[in-house]
Write an enzyme that holds these catalytic residues in place. Structure first.
Site, mmCIF file in Angstrom:
data_model
loop_
_atom_site.group_PDB
_atom_site.id
_atom_site.type_symbol
_atom_site.label_atom_id
_atom_site.label_comp_id
_atom_site.label_asym_id
_atom_site.label_seq_id
_atom_site.Cartn_x
_atom_site.Cartn_y
_atom_site.Cartn_z
ATOM 1 N N ASP A 30 0.831 -0.839 -0.006
ATOM 2 C CA ASP A 30 -0.030 -0.009 0.138
ATOM 3 C C ASP A 30 0.872 1.046 0.226
ATOM 4 O OD1 ASP A 30 -2.918 0.230 0.854
ATOM 5 O OD2 ASP A 30 -2.031 2.053 0.948
ATOM 6 N N ASN A 86 -12.684 -3.038 2.657
ATOM 7 C CA ASN A 86 -13.545 -2.210 2.235
ATOM 8 C C ASN A 86 -14.472 -2.740 1.967
ATOM 9 O OD1 ASN A 86 -12.859 -0.587 4.674
ATOM 10 N ND2 ASN A 86 -10.798 -0.068 4.078
ATOM 11 N N GLY A 92 -15.358 2.832 3.678
ATOM 12 C CA GLY A 92 -14.505 4.287 2.535
ATOM 13 C C GLY A 92 -13.857 4.026 2.246
ATOM 14 N N HIS A 99 -10.809 -4.720 -3.522
ATOM 15 C CA HIS A 99 -8.647 -6.114 -2.578
ATOM 16 C C HIS A 99 -8.881 -6.235 -1.771
ATOM 17 C CE1 HIS A 99 -9.935 -0.953 -2.883
ATOM 18 N NE2 HIS A 99 -9.314 -1.253 -1.247
ATOM 19 N N LEU A 100 -7.635 -7.308 -1.322
ATOM 20 C CA LEU A 100 -8.117 -7.279 0.489
ATOM 21 C C LEU A 100 -7.107 -6.822 1.511
ATOM 22 C CD1 LEU A 100 -9.003 -9.249 2.427
ATOM 23 C CD2 LEU A 100 -7.880 -11.281 1.639
ATOM 24 N N HIS A 101 -7.008 -5.616 2.131
ATOM 25 C CA HIS A 101 -5.929 -5.715 2.850
ATOM 26 C C HIS A 101 -5.824 -6.189 4.147
ATOM 27 C CE1 HIS A 101 -6.846 -1.190 2.396
ATOM 28 N NE2 HIS A 101 -8.100 -1.438 1.699
HETATM 29 P P1 AMP Z 1 -9.928 1.351 -0.041
HETATM 30 O O1 AMP Z 1 -10.074 2.058 1.284
HETATM 31 O O2 AMP Z 1 -10.008 0.026 1.168
HETATM 32 O O3 AMP Z 1 -10.205 1.254 -1.380
HETATM 33 O O4 AMP Z 1 -7.974 0.820 -0.194
HETATM 34 C C1 AMP Z 1 -7.556 1.829 -1.078
HETATM 35 C C2 AMP Z 1 -6.100 1.723 -0.947
HETATM 36 O O5 AMP Z 1 -5.279 1.546 -2.032
HETATM 37 C C3 AMP Z 1 -5.599 2.606 -0.119
HETATM 38 O O6 AMP Z 1 -4.899 2.672 0.832
HETATM 39 C C4 AMP Z 1 -4.387 3.713 -0.259
HETATM 40 O O7 AMP Z 1 -3.432 4.081 0.275
HETATM 41 C C5 AMP Z 1 -4.365 2.708 -1.511
HETATM 42 N N1 AMP Z 1 -3.473 3.011 -2.933
HETATM 43 C C6 AMP Z 1 -3.913 3.974 -3.840
HETATM 44 N N2 AMP Z 1 -3.699 3.994 -4.504
HETATM 45 C C7 AMP Z 1 -2.224 3.352 -4.836
HETATM 46 C C8 AMP Z 1 -0.588 2.982 -5.557
HETATM 47 N N3 AMP Z 1 -1.441 3.818 -6.677
HETATM 48 N N4 AMP Z 1 -0.349 1.570 -5.496
HETATM 49 C C9 AMP Z 1 -0.237 1.372 -3.277
HETATM 50 N N5 AMP Z 1 -1.608 1.817 -3.424
HETATM 51 C C10 AMP Z 1 -2.588 2.696 -3.336
#
Ligand code: AMP
Length: 113
Positions: A30, A86, A92, A99-101
Protein backbone atom coordinates in the site's frame (compact mmCIF):
# COMPACT_ATOMS: atom_id res chain seq x y z
CA UNK A 1 -11.07 -1.91 -16.95
CA UNK A 2 -9.92 1.24 -18.75
CA UNK A 3 -9.33 3.68 -15.96
CA UNK A 4 -8.88 1.42 -12.94
CA UNK A 5 -5.66 2.15 -11.06
CA UNK A 6 -5.44 -1.40 -9.66
CA UNK A 7 -5.92 -2.92 -13.13
CA UNK A 8 -3.02 -0.71 -14.25
CA UNK A 9 -0.89 -1.93 -11.32
CA UNK A 10 -1.72 -5.56 -12.19
CA UNK A 11 -0.73 -4.88 -15.81
CA UNK A 12 2.47 -3.10 -14.63
CA UNK A 13 1.43 0.03 -16.48
CA UNK A 14 2.07 2.00 -13.30
CA UNK A 15 4.72 1.14 -10.72
CA UNK A 16 4.14 -0.61 -7.44
CA UNK A 17 6.07 -2.84 -5.09
CA UNK A 18 4.72 -6.26 -5.92
CA UNK A 19 5.28 -8.87 -3.21
CA UNK A 20 3.38 -11.77 -4.79
CA UNK A 21 1.74 -12.55 -8.13
CA UNK A 22 0.35 -15.51 -9.98
CA UNK A 23 -2.07 -16.12 -12.84
CA UNK A 24 -5.06 -14.90 -10.84
CA UNK A 25 -3.82 -12.60 -8.09
CA UNK A 26 -1.42 -9.68 -7.59
CA UNK A 27 -0.29 -8.34 -4.21
CA UNK A 28 1.59 -5.09 -3.70
CA UNK A 29 2.52 -2.70 -0.90
CA UNK A 30 0.00 0.00 0.00
CA UNK A 31 1.26 3.47 -0.95
CA UNK A 32 0.04 4.89 2.37
CA UNK A 33 0.68 2.10 4.86
CA UNK A 34 -1.33 1.99 8.06
CA UNK A 35 0.84 -0.70 9.65
CA UNK A 36 4.49 -1.80 9.36
CA UNK A 37 3.33 -4.37 6.82
CA UNK A 38 0.39 -3.27 4.65
CA UNK A 39 -0.24 -5.24 1.49
CA UNK A 40 -3.15 -5.05 -0.97
CA UNK A 41 -4.16 -8.33 -2.59
CA UNK A 42 -6.27 -8.03 -5.74
CA UNK A 43 -7.74 -10.31 -8.38
CA UNK A 44 -6.38 -9.63 -11.87
CA UNK A 45 -10.00 -9.68 -12.97
CA UNK A 46 -11.70 -6.32 -12.50
CA UNK A 47 -14.46 -6.71 -9.91
CA UNK A 48 -15.62 -3.40 -8.46
CA UNK A 49 -16.96 -4.59 -5.14
CA UNK A 50 -18.52 -7.44 -3.23
CA UNK A 51 -22.02 -6.78 -4.58
CA UNK A 52 -20.81 -7.36 -8.12
CA UNK A 53 -19.39 -10.82 -7.36
CA UNK A 54 -20.99 -13.80 -9.03
CA UNK A 55 -20.91 -17.37 -7.81
CA UNK A 56 -18.23 -18.10 -10.42
CA UNK A 57 -15.89 -15.78 -8.47
CA UNK A 58 -15.92 -17.87 -5.29
CA UNK A 59 -12.69 -19.73 -6.03
CA UNK A 60 -10.99 -16.48 -7.02
CA UNK A 61 -11.96 -14.89 -3.71
CA UNK A 62 -10.52 -17.89 -1.90
CA UNK A 63 -7.30 -17.32 -3.82
CA UNK A 64 -7.04 -13.82 -2.32
CA UNK A 65 -7.19 -15.30 1.18
CA UNK A 66 -4.71 -18.05 0.32
CA UNK A 67 -2.33 -15.43 -1.11
CA UNK A 68 -2.68 -13.55 2.20
CA UNK A 69 -1.63 -16.70 4.06
CA UNK A 70 1.44 -17.13 1.83
CA UNK A 71 2.48 -13.49 2.16
CA UNK A 72 1.95 -13.50 5.94
CA UNK A 73 4.17 -16.58 6.11
CA UNK A 74 6.82 -14.86 3.97
CA UNK A 75 6.67 -11.74 6.14
CA UNK A 76 6.83 -13.90 9.28
CA UNK A 77 3.73 -12.34 10.81
CA UNK A 78 3.70 -14.94 13.55
CA UNK A 79 1.78 -12.79 16.04
CA UNK A 80 -1.20 -12.40 13.73
CA UNK A 81 -2.48 -9.91 11.24
CA UNK A 82 -5.67 -8.31 10.07
CA UNK A 83 -7.48 -8.94 6.76
CA UNK A 84 -9.99 -6.31 5.65
CA UNK A 85 -12.29 -5.74 2.69
CA UNK A 86 -13.58 -2.18 2.66
CA UNK A 87 -16.77 -2.32 0.64
CA UNK A 88 -18.84 0.67 -0.33
CA UNK A 89 -19.09 4.26 0.83
CA UNK A 90 -19.67 3.67 4.55
CA UNK A 91 -16.59 1.46 4.77
CA UNK A 92 -14.35 4.09 3.18
CA UNK A 93 -13.66 2.08 0.02
CA UNK A 94 -11.69 4.40 -2.25
CA UNK A 95 -10.69 2.13 -5.11
CA UNK A 96 -13.46 0.34 -6.98
CA UNK A 97 -11.54 -2.86 -7.62
CA UNK A 98 -11.90 -5.50 -4.90
CA UNK A 99 -8.82 -5.61 -2.69
CA UNK A 100 -7.98 -7.45 0.48
CA UNK A 101 -5.90 -5.43 2.94
CA UNK A 102 -3.31 -7.52 4.79
CA UNK A 103 -1.98 -5.53 7.72
CA UNK A 104 0.51 -6.69 10.30
CA UNK A 105 3.48 -5.85 12.46
CA UNK A 106 1.51 -4.04 15.15
CA UNK A 107 -1.47 -4.61 17.43
CA UNK A 108 -4.94 -3.63 16.21
CA UNK A 109 -7.88 -2.52 18.29
CA UNK A 110 -11.38 -3.94 18.12
CA UNK A 111 -13.97 -2.85 17.14
CA UNK A 112 -12.31 -1.42 14.06
CA UNK A 113 -12.80 2.33 13.62
P1 AMP B 1 -9.70 1.33 0.24
O1 AMP B 1 -9.97 2.53 1.10
O2 AMP B 1 -10.06 0.04 0.95
O3 AMP B 1 -10.35 1.44 -1.12
O4 AMP B 1 -8.15 1.24 0.06
C1 AMP B 1 -7.47 1.72 -1.06
C2 AMP B 1 -6.02 1.67 -0.71
O5 AMP B 1 -5.28 1.79 -1.90
C3 AMP B 1 -5.56 2.77 0.24
O6 AMP B 1 -5.01 2.17 1.41
C4 AMP B 1 -4.50 3.51 -0.58
O7 AMP B 1 -3.41 3.93 0.20
C5 AMP B 1 -4.09 2.46 -1.60
N1 AMP B 1 -3.57 2.96 -2.85
C6 AMP B 1 -4.15 3.88 -3.67
N2 AMP B 1 -3.39 4.04 -4.78
C7 AMP B 1 -2.34 3.20 -4.65
C8 AMP B 1 -1.21 2.90 -5.47
N3 AMP B 1 -1.00 3.51 -6.65
N4 AMP B 1 -0.31 2.00 -5.02
C9 AMP B 1 -0.51 1.38 -3.84
N5 AMP B 1 -1.55 1.61 -3.03
C10 AMP B 1 -2.45 2.51 -3.43
Amino acid sequence: MGNCIFCKIAAKEIPSTIVYEDEHVVAFRDLNPQAPEHILIIPRKHIARIETLTESDTELMGRLVFAAKRIADDLKLKNGYRLIFNNGADSGQEVEHIHLHLMGGRKFSWPAG
